[in-house]
Design an enzyme around this catalytic site. Sequence first.
Site, PDB file in Angstrom:
ATOM      1  N   THR A 133      49.415  40.681  44.997  1.00 46.89           N
ATOM      2  CA  THR A 133      48.134  41.298  44.619  1.00 46.89           C
ATOM      3  C   THR A 133      47.977  41.422  43.096  1.00 46.89           C
ATOM      4  OG1 THR A 133      49.123  43.501  44.838  1.00 46.89           O
ATOM      5  CG2 THR A 133      47.994  42.630  46.768  1.00 46.89           C
TER       6      THR A 133
ATOM      7  N   THR B 218      43.075  31.295  40.256  1.00 46.77           N
ATOM      8  CA  THR B 218      43.038  30.029  40.994  1.00 46.77           C
ATOM      9  C   THR B 218      44.299  29.224  40.698  1.00 46.77           C
ATOM     10  OG1 THR B 218      40.654  30.131  40.814  1.00 46.77           O
ATOM     11  CG2 THR B 218      41.574  28.014  41.461  1.00 46.77           C
TER      12      THR B 218
ATOM     13  N   GLU C 123      42.427  34.479  47.865  1.00 49.87           N
ATOM     14  CA  GLU C 123      41.182  35.027  47.337  1.00 49.87           C
ATOM     15  C   GLU C 123      41.275  34.842  45.830  1.00 49.87           C
ATOM     16  OE1 GLU C 123      38.617  36.667  45.772  1.00 49.87           O
ATOM     17  OE2 GLU C 123      39.435  38.648  46.218  1.00 49.87           O
TER      18      GLU C 123
ATOM     19  N   GLU D  82      35.991  32.174  34.370  1.00 45.82           N
ATOM     20  CA  GLU D  82      35.788  33.572  34.731  1.00 45.82           C
ATOM     21  C   GLU D  82      36.013  34.408  33.464  1.00 45.82           C
ATOM     22  OE1 GLU D  82      38.573  34.813  37.720  1.00 45.82           O
ATOM     23  OE2 GLU D  82      36.977  35.777  38.850  1.00 45.82           O
ATOM     24  N   ILE D  83      34.999  35.175  33.047  1.00 46.27           N
ATOM     25  CA  ILE D  83      35.110  35.905  31.768  1.00 46.27           C
ATOM     26  C   ILE D  83      36.062  37.097  31.905  1.00 46.27           C
ATOM     27  CG2 ILE D  83      33.828  37.125  29.955  1.00 46.27           C
ATOM     28  CD1 ILE D  83      31.301  35.641  31.072  1.00 46.27           C
TER      29      ILE D  83
HETATM   30  P1  ADP Z   1      45.481  37.636  37.002  1.00 55.02           P
HETATM   31  O1  ADP Z   1      44.983  36.667  35.993  1.00 55.02           O
HETATM   32  O2  ADP Z   1      44.430  38.326  37.785  1.00 55.02           O
HETATM   33  O3  ADP Z   1      46.574  38.532  36.511  1.00 55.02           O
HETATM   34  P2  ADP Z   1      47.496  36.144  38.356  1.00 55.02           P
HETATM   35  O4  ADP Z   1      47.229  35.064  39.347  1.00 55.02           O
HETATM   36  O5  ADP Z   1      48.226  35.793  37.127  1.00 55.02           O
HETATM   37  O6  ADP Z   1      46.069  36.731  38.103  1.00 55.02           O
HETATM   38  O7  ADP Z   1      48.251  37.351  39.037  1.00 55.02           O
HETATM   39  C1  ADP Z   1      47.968  37.805  40.335  1.00 55.02           C
HETATM   40  C2  ADP Z   1      49.279  38.141  41.016  1.00 55.02           C
HETATM   41  O8  ADP Z   1      50.051  36.947  41.129  1.00 55.02           O
HETATM   42  C3  ADP Z   1      50.142  39.132  40.249  1.00 55.02           C
HETATM   43  O9  ADP Z   1      50.806  39.974  41.177  1.00 55.02           O
HETATM   44  C4  ADP Z   1      51.135  38.233  39.547  1.00 55.02           C
HETATM   45  O10 ADP Z   1      52.343  38.857  39.232  1.00 55.02           O
HETATM   46  C5  ADP Z   1      51.348  37.176  40.606  1.00 55.02           C
HETATM   47  N1  ADP Z   1      51.898  35.909  40.118  1.00 55.02           N
HETATM   48  C6  ADP Z   1      51.730  35.315  38.931  1.00 55.02           C
HETATM   49  N2  ADP Z   1      52.427  34.159  38.871  1.00 55.02           N
HETATM   50  C7  ADP Z   1      53.060  34.024  40.066  1.00 55.02           C
HETATM   51  C8  ADP Z   1      53.944  33.049  40.648  1.00 55.02           C
HETATM   52  N3  ADP Z   1      54.321  31.971  39.972  1.00 55.02           N
HETATM   53  N4  ADP Z   1      54.384  33.251  41.906  1.00 55.02           N
HETATM   54  C9  ADP Z   1      54.007  34.338  42.596  1.00 55.02           C
HETATM   55  N5  ADP Z   1      53.183  35.288  42.112  1.00 55.02           N
HETATM   56  C10 ADP Z   1      52.720  35.139  40.871  1.00 55.02           C
END
Ligand code: ADP
Length: 493
Positions: free
Chosen positions: A163, A244, A264, A395-396
């Site tokens: 999340t 994404t 999502e 996405e801003i």
């Molecule tokens: P945001 O830009 O909203 O922070 P992320 O996709 O970077 O979006 O982060 C959303 C979640 O995914 C966070 O809990 C983050 O720690 C996790 N996350 C980021 N990189 C990885 C990865 N390589 N594997 C699993 N989870 C990840």
Amino acid sequence: MSMETENVVARLKSSGLFRTKGLIGGKWIDAYDGKTIEVYNPANGEVIASVACMGERETKDSIASAYTAFSHWSKLTAAERSTRLRKWYNLLIEHKEELGQLITLEQGKPLKEAIMEVVSGAGHVEFFAEEAKRVYGDILPSPQPDRRLFVLKQPVGVVGAITPWNFPFAMITRKVAPALACGCTVVIKPSELTPLTALAAAELALQSGIPPGVLNVVMGDAPKIGNALLESPQVRKITFTGSTAVGKKLMVGAAETVKKVSLELGGNAPFVIFDDADLEAALKASLATKFFNTGQTCICANRLLVQEGIYDKFINAFSNAVKSLKVGNGFSEGVAQGPLINEAAVQKVESLVQDATSKGAKVILGGKRHNLGFTFYEPTIISDVKNEMLIARQEIFGPVTPIIRFKTEEEAIQIANDTESGLAAYLFTNNIQRSWRVCEALEYGIVGVNEGVFASPGAPFGGFKQSGLGRESSKYGLDEYLEIKCVCMGNMG
Ligand code: ADP
């Protein structure tokens, strides 16, 4: 620590809700190598807590706990699971103010919005406590007289839930509630930026009688935790909200063990206002849809598309409204805009604004960091934006409103759909035929017609195109945690 933070933390501690360790098999556990990471208040940069920084080994143990717990949790009656979820809901609501304060502390949003997040997030627990009792199978017409054919719906098994930080509470309940309702068990990996809310919610789950191992929380090294979840054959489902780019990686990683996947991901929501719209209603809704959570939501209006006949009038009214938004620490009275989550978020906003203005867009309001410092950014309006500019393609995730002028309905649809995303879209018109035409033409999973940002436990949430896979919330959200088993009984003649 400031007095304000000390008071919030003391109150949380007295309710047992200030947790800094991971939760594995019902026990609060430090990282095995003792490592910790710090959690910051984005409004002033102060350290709120040091939390366990976990990785592969802790994740494997969490999966093992969830796997063991699955054998009894999935065998409880739906009514028994429902009762525990209902207790969890009651406790979450009972503690909504403390949970709200914790969200404001680690995420920065205004306290009123934070408490709203707790109420709406807890609403998912209530909704799925009820839906737990409505996981129906089917009896199908038999192809032969001596056979009987039916469908059982069964929980998929252990779920890995990853999340983000923008809704540190609601993103947890949206995933955990339907999973638990179906009989699945869960390993949650909250964002490293906002783990405290997830841990507090997990503490209340324990207090509500949800058995040890049914809900586990590990946080720390995201790729290591993510890979351990992906590699385990015992994890049968990955549910993710976030960028994404990471969503795509998880989808690839899940292929090796062919897990079910729900994603999502990012949005690029168009908010289309036609000449024939109720301008007052459009103004109110666009303001709420753009600036909710300081622009840090995936269903935020990312682009305002305004028809030429009302373009100047709308910008004028919109600027007056945006000027009145009070920026500040989420704990201060009347604040509508908090800080951005971190310095990287501010830099991204700055570079998008810079790119747009270098290509001919005009700053109508704001356009720079706020004099409060830290990660505060001024509520901003930019006109004369073209859909080719980066600000209209990415996405801003900040309080910046790009405004694009259009002439015809066809042009509005073309611009709105000219993106890889397809999460939320909004349109304002008083022409009923147009509202249907445009609604049907929009390649989006969530459409507001004369309505701004909306989400509810009963409404399916998810996107077309690269905004994701599957749906959360609602009866459709439940299916994401169920397998369909077709059973044929023979020799029944
Ligand atoms: P945001 O830009 O909203 O922070 P992320 O996709 O970077 O979006 O982060 C959303 C979640 O995914 C966070 O809990 C983050 O720690 C996790 N996350 C980021 N990189 C990885 C990865 N390589 N594997 C699993 N989870 C990840």
